[in-house]
Design a protein around this motif. Structure first.
Motif, mmCIF file in Angstrom:
data_model
loop_
_atom_site.group_PDB
_atom_site.id
_atom_site.type_symbol
_atom_site.label_atom_id
_atom_site.label_comp_id
_atom_site.label_asym_id
_atom_site.label_seq_id
_atom_site.Cartn_x
_atom_site.Cartn_y
_atom_site.Cartn_z
ATOM 1 N N SER A 31 38.877 50.885 54.327
ATOM 2 C CA SER A 31 38.053 51.435 53.243
ATOM 3 C C SER A 31 38.446 50.845 51.922
ATOM 4 C CB SER A 31 38.297 52.978 53.525
ATOM 5 O OG SER A 31 39.680 53.427 53.037
ATOM 6 N N TYR A 32 39.146 49.991 51.671
ATOM 7 C CA TYR A 32 39.874 49.480 50.536
ATOM 8 C C TYR A 32 39.383 48.022 50.186
ATOM 9 C CZ TYR A 32 43.507 53.177 50.231
ATOM 10 O OH TYR A 32 44.185 54.205 50.513
ATOM 11 N N THR A 33 39.024 48.057 49.088
ATOM 12 C CA THR A 33 38.655 46.588 48.258
ATOM 13 C C THR A 33 39.919 45.964 48.172
ATOM 14 O OG1 THR A 33 36.433 47.196 47.415
ATOM 15 C CG2 THR A 33 37.429 45.488 46.377
ATOM 16 N N MET A 34 40.325 44.883 48.464
ATOM 17 C CA MET A 34 41.211 44.121 48.227
ATOM 18 C C MET A 34 41.492 43.054 47.158
ATOM 19 S SD MET A 34 43.367 46.276 49.930
ATOM 20 C CE MET A 34 44.879 45.106 49.731
ATOM 21 N N GLY A 35 42.421 42.972 46.360
ATOM 22 C CA GLY A 35 42.315 41.749 45.574
ATOM 23 C C GLY A 35 43.713 41.026 45.598
ATOM 24 N N TRP A 36 43.599 39.970 44.799
ATOM 25 C CA TRP A 36 44.923 39.236 44.341
ATOM 26 C C TRP A 36 44.614 38.981 42.868
ATOM 27 C CZ3 TRP A 36 49.024 38.068 47.216
ATOM 28 C CH2 TRP A 36 48.839 38.209 48.768
ATOM 29 N N PHE A 37 45.888 39.270 42.304
ATOM 30 C CA PHE A 37 45.934 39.067 40.649
ATOM 31 C C PHE A 37 47.242 38.296 40.770
ATOM 32 C CE2 PHE A 37 42.793 42.139 39.247
ATOM 33 C CZ PHE A 37 42.533 42.707 40.309
ATOM 34 N N ARG A 38 47.518 37.434 39.501
ATOM 35 C CA ARG A 38 48.776 36.907 39.123
ATOM 36 C C ARG A 38 49.195 37.305 37.541
ATOM 37 N NH1 ARG A 38 46.076 30.758 39.608
ATOM 38 N NH2 ARG A 38 44.949 30.827 37.570
ATOM 39 N N GLN A 39 50.198 36.989 37.279
ATOM 40 C CA GLN A 39 50.846 37.295 36.130
ATOM 41 C C GLN A 39 51.866 36.329 35.727
ATOM 42 O OE1 GLN A 39 52.155 41.041 35.459
ATOM 43 N NE2 GLN A 39 51.732 41.101 33.436
ATOM 44 N N VAL A 40 51.918 35.656 34.433
ATOM 45 C CA VAL A 40 53.103 35.008 34.071
ATOM 46 C C VAL A 40 53.671 35.732 32.834
ATOM 47 C CG1 VAL A 40 52.053 32.696 34.758
ATOM 48 C CG2 VAL A 40 51.735 33.605 32.450
ATOM 49 N N PRO A 41 54.920 35.363 32.626
ATOM 50 C CA PRO A 41 55.640 36.078 31.475
ATOM 51 C C PRO A 41 55.073 35.897 30.104
ATOM 52 C CG PRO A 41 57.368 34.812 32.871
ATOM 53 C CD PRO A 41 55.896 34.386 33.407
ATOM 54 N N GLY A 42 54.793 37.001 29.756
ATOM 55 C CA GLY A 42 54.283 37.359 28.238
ATOM 56 C C GLY A 42 52.608 37.096 28.234
ATOM 57 N N LYS A 43 51.957 37.090 29.483
ATOM 58 C CA LYS A 43 50.635 37.376 29.578
ATOM 59 C C LYS A 43 50.285 38.538 30.313
ATOM 60 C CE LYS A 43 49.393 32.364 28.895
ATOM 61 N NZ LYS A 43 48.608 31.318 29.415
ATOM 62 N N ASP A 44 48.682 38.791 29.946
ATOM 63 C CA ASP A 44 48.262 40.006 31.006
ATOM 64 C C ASP A 44 48.121 39.526 32.576
ATOM 65 O OD1 ASP A 44 46.076 41.172 28.422
ATOM 66 O OD2 ASP A 44 48.297 41.474 28.819
ATOM 67 N N ARG A 45 48.043 40.387 33.240
ATOM 68 C CA ARG A 45 47.757 40.221 34.766
ATOM 69 C C ARG A 45 46.539 39.691 34.730
ATOM 70 N NH1 ARG A 45 50.261 44.452 38.878
ATOM 71 N NH2 ARG A 45 52.102 43.767 37.650
ATOM 72 N N GLU A 46 46.072 38.456 35.614
ATOM 73 C CA GLU A 46 44.684 38.154 35.505
ATOM 74 C C GLU A 46 44.285 38.255 37.090
ATOM 75 O OE1 GLU A 46 44.062 34.201 34.531
ATOM 76 O OE2 GLU A 46 45.561 33.398 35.789
ATOM 77 N N PHE A 47 42.906 38.493 36.989
ATOM 78 C CA PHE A 47 42.141 38.409 38.420
ATOM 79 C C PHE A 47 42.295 37.206 38.909
ATOM 80 C CE2 PHE A 47 39.101 39.271 41.614
ATOM 81 C CZ PHE A 47 38.068 38.310 41.684
ATOM 82 N N VAL A 48 42.387 37.092 40.195
ATOM 83 C CA VAL A 48 42.458 35.601 41.035
ATOM 84 C C VAL A 48 41.246 35.800 41.884
ATOM 85 C CG1 VAL A 48 43.484 34.133 42.736
ATOM 86 C CG2 VAL A 48 44.825 35.259 40.722
ATOM 87 N N ALA A 49 41.096 36.833 42.875
ATOM 88 C CA ALA A 49 40.453 36.873 43.932
ATOM 89 C C ALA A 49 40.029 38.231 44.663
ATOM 90 C CB ALA A 49 40.349 35.945 45.147
ATOM 91 N N ALA A 50 38.965 38.811 45.239
ATOM 92 C CA ALA A 50 38.599 39.868 45.739
ATOM 93 C C ALA A 50 37.734 39.927 46.929
ATOM 94 C CB ALA A 50 38.127 40.815 44.500
ATOM 95 N N VAL A 51 38.089 40.835 47.537
ATOM 96 C CA VAL A 51 37.222 40.965 49.168
ATOM 97 C C VAL A 51 36.840 42.194 49.348
ATOM 98 C CG1 VAL A 51 39.267 40.823 50.592
ATOM 99 C CG2 VAL A 51 37.325 40.040 51.759
ATOM 100 N N SER A 52 35.563 42.470 49.904
ATOM 101 C CA SER A 52 35.137 43.875 50.002
ATOM 102 C C SER A 52 35.734 44.460 51.094
ATOM 103 C CB SER A 52 33.643 43.710 50.208
ATOM 104 O OG SER A 52 33.247 42.904 51.197
ATOM 105 N N GLN A 53 35.456 45.799 51.560
ATOM 106 C CA GLN A 53 35.943 46.378 52.733
ATOM 107 C C GLN A 53 35.802 45.640 54.026
ATOM 108 O OE1 GLN A 53 34.364 47.826 50.215
ATOM 109 N NE2 GLN A 53 34.792 50.101 50.011
ATOM 110 N N SER A 54 34.506 45.097 54.148
ATOM 111 C CA SER A 54 33.872 44.579 55.430
ATOM 112 C C SER A 54 34.513 43.024 55.300
ATOM 113 C CB SER A 54 32.803 44.775 55.778
ATOM 114 O OG SER A 54 31.940 43.758 54.657
#
Length: 123
Positions: A31-54
């Motif tokens: 039931s969860y949408t799942m995502g990958w994010f990434r972060q480097v020091p001094g920067k905001d966390r950024e979106f990489v990829a997401a996949v829907s529940q199915s």
């Protein structure tokens, strides 16, 4: 509630590949949408990829389109990020995240996070 644990990070040369895995606990993983994010020091966390529940819907940041692939296996409570043609600018801590119901690519919309795994790409 879901708990997330990432693995698969490491050091790789530019042009190489890595596969990140995210193991989720709980019986409602599907039931969860799942995502990958990434972060480097001094920067905001950024979106990489997401996949829907199915798994039928995916989305990617422009910077990784054509190189990264997100997938999930609901029977195993797993999410994956296959990363090919890695570049030095992909170096970051990568986080797996879960959002209960609904689609989003915004990090603020994800309530559940893993501890992160370091990916370092040497040029």
């Amino acid at each position: 509630q879901v708990q997330l644990v990432e693995s698969g990070g490491g050091l790789v040369q530019a042009g190489g590949s890595l596969r990140l895995s995210c193991a989720a606990s709980g019986r409602t993983f599907g039931s969860y949408t799942m995502g990958w994010f990434r972060q480097v020091p001094g920067k905001d966390r950024e979106f990489v990829a997401a996949v829907s529940q199915s798994g039928g819907r995916t989305d990617y940041a422009d910077s990784v389109k054509g190189r990264f692939t997100i997938s999930r296996d609901n029977a195993k409570n797993m999410v994956y990020l296959q990363m090919n043609s890695l570049k030095s600018e992909d170096t970051a801590v990568y986080y797996c995240a879960g959002r209960r119901m609904g689609w989003s690519t915004g990090s603020a919309d994800y309530a559940y996070w893993g501890q992160g795994t370091q990916v370092t790409v040497s040029s």
